[in-house]
Design an enzyme around this catalytic site. Structure first.
Site, PDB file in Angstrom:
ATOM      1  N   ILE A   1       0.767  -1.239   0.005  1.00 58.20           N
ATOM      2  CA  ILE A   1      -0.011   0.194  -0.023  1.00 58.20           C
ATOM      3  C   ILE A   1       0.962   1.419  -0.042  1.00 58.20           C
ATOM      4  O   ILE A   1       1.699   1.199   0.878  1.00 58.20           O
ATOM      5  CB  ILE A   1      -1.240   0.131   1.216  1.00 58.20           C
TER       6      ILE A   1
ATOM      7  N   GLU B   1       4.613   9.799   0.596  1.00 58.51           N
ATOM      8  CA  GLU B   1       5.219  10.626  -0.652  1.00 58.51           C
ATOM      9  C   GLU B   1       6.432  11.297   0.200  1.00 58.51           C
ATOM     10  O   GLU B   1       6.604  11.414   1.214  1.00 58.51           O
ATOM     11  CB  GLU B   1       4.518  11.420  -1.083  1.00 58.51           C
TER      12      GLU B   1
ATOM     13  N   PHE C   1       9.250   4.999   0.755  1.00 57.50           N
ATOM     14  CA  PHE C   1       9.087   3.980   2.126  1.00 57.50           C
ATOM     15  C   PHE C   1       8.198   2.875   1.941  1.00 57.50           C
ATOM     16  O   PHE C   1       7.431   2.458   2.934  1.00 57.50           O
ATOM     17  CB  PHE C   1       8.623   4.621   3.366  1.00 57.50           C
TER      18      PHE C   1
ATOM     19  N   GLN D   1      -6.714  -1.655  11.812  1.00 60.56           N
ATOM     20  CA  GLN D   1      -6.293  -3.235  12.022  1.00 60.56           C
ATOM     21  C   GLN D   1      -4.812  -3.083  11.708  1.00 60.56           C
ATOM     22  O   GLN D   1      -4.223  -3.775  12.298  1.00 60.56           O
ATOM     23  CB  GLN D   1      -6.957  -3.986  10.919  1.00 60.56           C
ATOM     24  N   GLU D   2      -4.603  -2.060  10.761  1.00 61.95           N
ATOM     25  CA  GLU D   2      -2.733  -1.938  10.463  1.00 61.95           C
ATOM     26  C   GLU D   2      -2.078  -1.482  12.024  1.00 61.95           C
ATOM     27  O   GLU D   2      -1.123  -2.060  12.195  1.00 61.95           O
ATOM     28  CB  GLU D   2      -2.884  -0.909   9.456  1.00 61.95           C
TER      29      GLU D   2
ATOM     30  N   GLN E   1      21.624  -3.100  27.092  1.00 65.53           N
ATOM     31  CA  GLN E   1      22.523  -2.829  28.344  1.00 65.53           C
ATOM     32  C   GLN E   1      22.680  -4.232  29.177  1.00 65.53           C
ATOM     33  O   GLN E   1      23.932  -4.044  29.432  1.00 65.53           O
ATOM     34  CB  GLN E   1      21.546  -1.558  29.026  1.00 65.53           C
TER      35      GLN E   1
ATOM     36  N   GLY F   1       1.501   5.286  10.963  1.00 58.60           N
ATOM     37  CA  GLY F   1       1.153   6.834  11.767  1.00 58.60           C
ATOM     38  C   GLY F   1       2.283   6.700  12.978  1.00 58.60           C
ATOM     39  O   GLY F   1       2.191   5.793  13.856  1.00 58.60           O
TER      40      GLY F   1
HETATM   41  C1  LIG Z   1      10.494   1.105   7.400  1.00 57.39           C
HETATM   42  C2  LIG Z   1       9.292   1.808   6.954  1.00 57.39           C
HETATM   43  C3  LIG Z   1       8.378   1.175   6.010  1.00 57.39           C
HETATM   44  C4  LIG Z   1       7.252   1.927   5.737  1.00 57.39           C
HETATM   45  N1  LIG Z   1       6.060   1.398   5.034  1.00 57.39           N
HETATM   46  C5  LIG Z   1       5.018   1.906   4.414  1.00 57.39           C
HETATM   47  C6  LIG Z   1       4.182   1.545   3.568  1.00 57.39           C
HETATM   48  O1  LIG Z   1       4.182   0.497   3.286  1.00 57.39           O
HETATM   49  N2  LIG Z   1       3.430   2.488   2.854  1.00 57.39           N
HETATM   50  C7  LIG Z   1       3.250   3.816   3.271  1.00 57.39           C
HETATM   51  O2  LIG Z   1       2.447   4.419   2.749  1.00 57.39           O
HETATM   52  N3  LIG Z   1       4.035   4.238   3.955  1.00 57.39           N
HETATM   53  C8  LIG Z   1       5.254   3.406   4.680  1.00 57.39           C
HETATM   54  N4  LIG Z   1       6.005   3.982   5.524  1.00 57.39           N
HETATM   55  C9  LIG Z   1       6.100   5.515   5.686  1.00 57.39           C
HETATM   56  C10 LIG Z   1       5.452   5.854   7.216  1.00 57.39           C
HETATM   57  O3  LIG Z   1       4.227   5.401   7.310  1.00 57.39           O
HETATM   58  C11 LIG Z   1       5.776   7.419   7.423  1.00 57.39           C
HETATM   59  O4  LIG Z   1       7.174   7.507   7.484  1.00 57.39           O
HETATM   60  C12 LIG Z   1       5.216   8.141   8.513  1.00 57.39           C
HETATM   61  O5  LIG Z   1       3.789   7.976   8.616  1.00 57.39           O
HETATM   62  C13 LIG Z   1       5.715   9.579   8.994  1.00 57.39           C
HETATM   63  O6  LIG Z   1       5.438  10.304   7.817  1.00 57.39           O
HETATM   64  P1  LIG Z   1       7.013  11.023   7.513  1.00 57.39           P
HETATM   65  O7  LIG Z   1       8.154   9.996   7.486  1.00 57.39           O
HETATM   66  O8  LIG Z   1       6.569  12.027   6.132  1.00 57.39           O
HETATM   67  O9  LIG Z   1       7.088  12.051   8.743  1.00 57.39           O
HETATM   68  P2  LIG Z   1       6.538  13.413   8.873  1.00 57.39           P
HETATM   69  O10 LIG Z   1       5.090  13.425   8.812  1.00 57.39           O
HETATM   70  O11 LIG Z   1       7.392  14.317   8.229  1.00 57.39           O
HETATM   71  O12 LIG Z   1       6.834  13.587  10.382  1.00 57.39           O
HETATM   72  C14 LIG Z   1       8.309  13.853  11.174  1.00 57.39           C
HETATM   73  C15 LIG Z   1       8.094  14.046  12.454  1.00 57.39           C
HETATM   74  O13 LIG Z   1       7.016  15.153  13.060  1.00 57.39           O
HETATM   75  C16 LIG Z   1       6.028  14.677  13.623  1.00 57.39           C
HETATM   76  N5  LIG Z   1       4.870  15.408  13.417  1.00 57.39           N
HETATM   77  C17 LIG Z   1       4.459  15.689  12.224  1.00 57.39           C
HETATM   78  N6  LIG Z   1       3.090  16.356  12.429  1.00 57.39           N
HETATM   79  C18 LIG Z   1       2.904  16.658  13.517  1.00 57.39           C
HETATM   80  C19 LIG Z   1       1.963  17.103  14.469  1.00 57.39           C
HETATM   81  N7  LIG Z   1       0.714  17.710  13.688  1.00 57.39           N
HETATM   82  N8  LIG Z   1       2.101  17.217  15.846  1.00 57.39           N
HETATM   83  C20 LIG Z   1       3.177  16.853  16.352  1.00 57.39           C
HETATM   84  N9  LIG Z   1       4.019  16.112  15.661  1.00 57.39           N
HETATM   85  C21 LIG Z   1       4.092  15.936  14.261  1.00 57.39           C
HETATM   86  C22 LIG Z   1       5.852  13.096  13.324  1.00 57.39           C
HETATM   87  O14 LIG Z   1       5.280  12.424  14.502  1.00 57.39           O
HETATM   88  C23 LIG Z   1       7.433  12.902  13.145  1.00 57.39           C
HETATM   89  O15 LIG Z   1       7.759  12.751  14.360  1.00 57.39           O
HETATM   90  C24 LIG Z   1       7.093   3.314   6.106  1.00 57.39           C
HETATM   91  C25 LIG Z   1       8.134   3.937   6.494  1.00 57.39           C
HETATM   92  C26 LIG Z   1       9.104   3.132   7.077  1.00 57.39           C
HETATM   93  C27 LIG Z   1      10.351   3.812   8.019  1.00 57.39           C
END
Ligand SMILES: Cc1cc2nc3c(=O)[nH]c(=O)nc-3n(C[C@H](O)[C@H](O)[C@H](O)COP(=O)(O)OP(=O)(O)OC[C@H]3O[C@@H](n4cnc5c(N)ncnc54)[C@H](O)[C@@H]3O)c2cc1C
Length: 382
Positions: free
Chosen positions: A123, A127, A156, A243-244, A338, A366
């Protein structure tokens, strides 16, 4: 104490699945970590033995198994290693979108292949410029006759390299107000013109789990591949993301339990100052604290799983389980390393690998900050 949703048949199933994994996964897992991929052949073996999506209805070749079987499968996969999470993603996160939102034609076309492992799914929500703020995605799918023309980039994406079918979250109406009302789900198949894969990403942990970039450049996707109604994608995601998040909490709880067992075993065998280090009270108290946190996590998790099986609204409790259990598992990993001393920092010790693998559970599905945002919203504070 066994959870109330697990019966004798789940116990028998667990034992046969464990035997299967001991033969087909455990001996090869470290090689898979080095190769950076779980071979497709293993997926096929999972399918041949009925371990892929057993919850799918008999009409499509499944076993109509209840969610207790999904819990067992995810727990046993996690015990082997966290990189197997992509199988849980296929089983309990992606394929449900096809099952619950797909047309009869789509289900007949894809579900039997998802059951055998012939078709691996992914899924794609995230982006480069939008993760937590899902409504801000910029991938578009504009309808031209019988096709959607898709443009954009995803990153990702778990199972990104292997995936034969990717559910792409895109905007079919980029001008919609509010923006989430323009989001739809499109099933994009391998070989679609204009759909290419980018790098297999190098990660801190989950080394055998293929995580990739996906590109869409005027990709021509048949209009018949729309999942659910146009503009309803965000609602579908909000429903199925529960569920995810539960699957991620189940994996993290299992990892914490495994890390505790590794650490307990280690401190009982490691000697310092003439005795096993488990005889020092400071070590005993730390193990006692770890055991308490793990027991609290397990009790709450089982409660949430029961609520989910009963079809209750679990949005708040799943969010609580997801953030607290993944944070707890991170604490257990740090403490476990540790207490292993220098050996804990060595790759040949499982605790080292688990220490690398666990942090992502607080990020994907999330982030934990997003979980607290949901909980706070449901507290009606303002
Ligand atoms: C190994 C791996 C597998 C993944 N697999 C998938 C997948 O199969 N499909 C998919 O679609 N995605 C996938 N992801 C993506 C993942 O779901 C996202 O990385 C995640 O949702 C966070 O988005 P971001 O990386 O853009 O961080 P950002 O949204 O840029 O967030 C950066 C930081 O800011 C914080 N933040 C953002 N907004 C707020 C707010 N309003 N208040 C407080 N804090 C905030 C976040 O919590 C985080 O700590 C994967 C990621 C990894 C690392």
């Amino acid at each position: 104490m066994a959870a109330s949703y697990l019966r004798e048949e789940h116990r028998i199933f667990r034992s046969s699945f464990r035997k299967f994994l001991e033969k087909e996964a455990a001996p090869y897992y470290l090689d898979w970590e080095k190769q950076g991929l779980i071979p497709r052949d293993f997926w096929r073996k999972m399918g041949d033995n009925g371990f892929l999506c057993p919850w799918i209805g008999e009409k499509y070749g499944g076993l109509s198994a209840d969610f207790g079987y999904s819990v067992v499968i995810n727990e046993e996969l996690e015990k082997i290693g966290s990189s197997l999470i992509g199988i849980g993603l296929h089983n309990d996160i992606v394929v449900p979108y096809i099952y619950y939102y797909g047309t009869e034609e789509q289900k007949k076309k894809w579900l039997p292949k998802c059951l055998t492992g012939e078709m691996i799914t992914a899924i794609a929500m995230t982006e480069p410029g939008a993760g937590s703020d899902l409504a801000d995605i910029s991938t578009t799918a504009i309808k031209h006759g019988d096709y959607y023309v898709v443009n954009g980039q995803k990153t990702f994406i778990t199972n990104g390299i292997h995936a034969d079918l990717v559910i792409v979250v895109c905007k079919t109406d980029p001008q919609a107000v509010p923006p989430y009302k323009g989001i739809s789900l499109l099933a994009v198949e391998r070989g679609t013109p204009g759909f290419t894969r980018g790098r297999k990403l190098e990660k801190v942990g989950l080394h055998a789990q293929d995580t990739a970039e996906l590109f869409f450049s005027d990709a021509k996707v048949p209009a018949a591949n729309l999942l659910g109604k146009e503009g309803h994608g965000f609602y579908s995601l909000m429903e199925k993301l529960q569920q995810e998040r539960l699957i991620v909490a189940i994996a993290a709880q299992t990892a914490a339990e495994r890390m505790f067992e590794l650490t307990k075993e280690y401190v009982k065998n490691r000697k310092a100052f003439g005795r096993a280090i488990s005889q020092f009270q400071t070590i005993q108290f730390r193990l006692a604290e770890m055991a308490t946190e793990i027991a609290l996590g397990r009790t709450f998790l089982d409660h949430v799983i029961e609520q989910h099986i009963d079809g209750r609204d679990v949005v708040t409790s799943v969010s609580m389980a997801k953030w607290w259990i993944t944070d707890m598992a991170k604490r257990i990993a740090a403490e476990g390393m540790q207490l292993h001393g220098g050996y804990g920092y060595m790759e040949e010790y499982e605790i080292a690998r688990r220490y690398r693998d666990i942090p992502v559970s607080a990020i994907y599905a999330g982030t934990n900050e997003m979980m607290k945002r949901i909980i706070a919203k449901n507290l009606n504070l303002s």
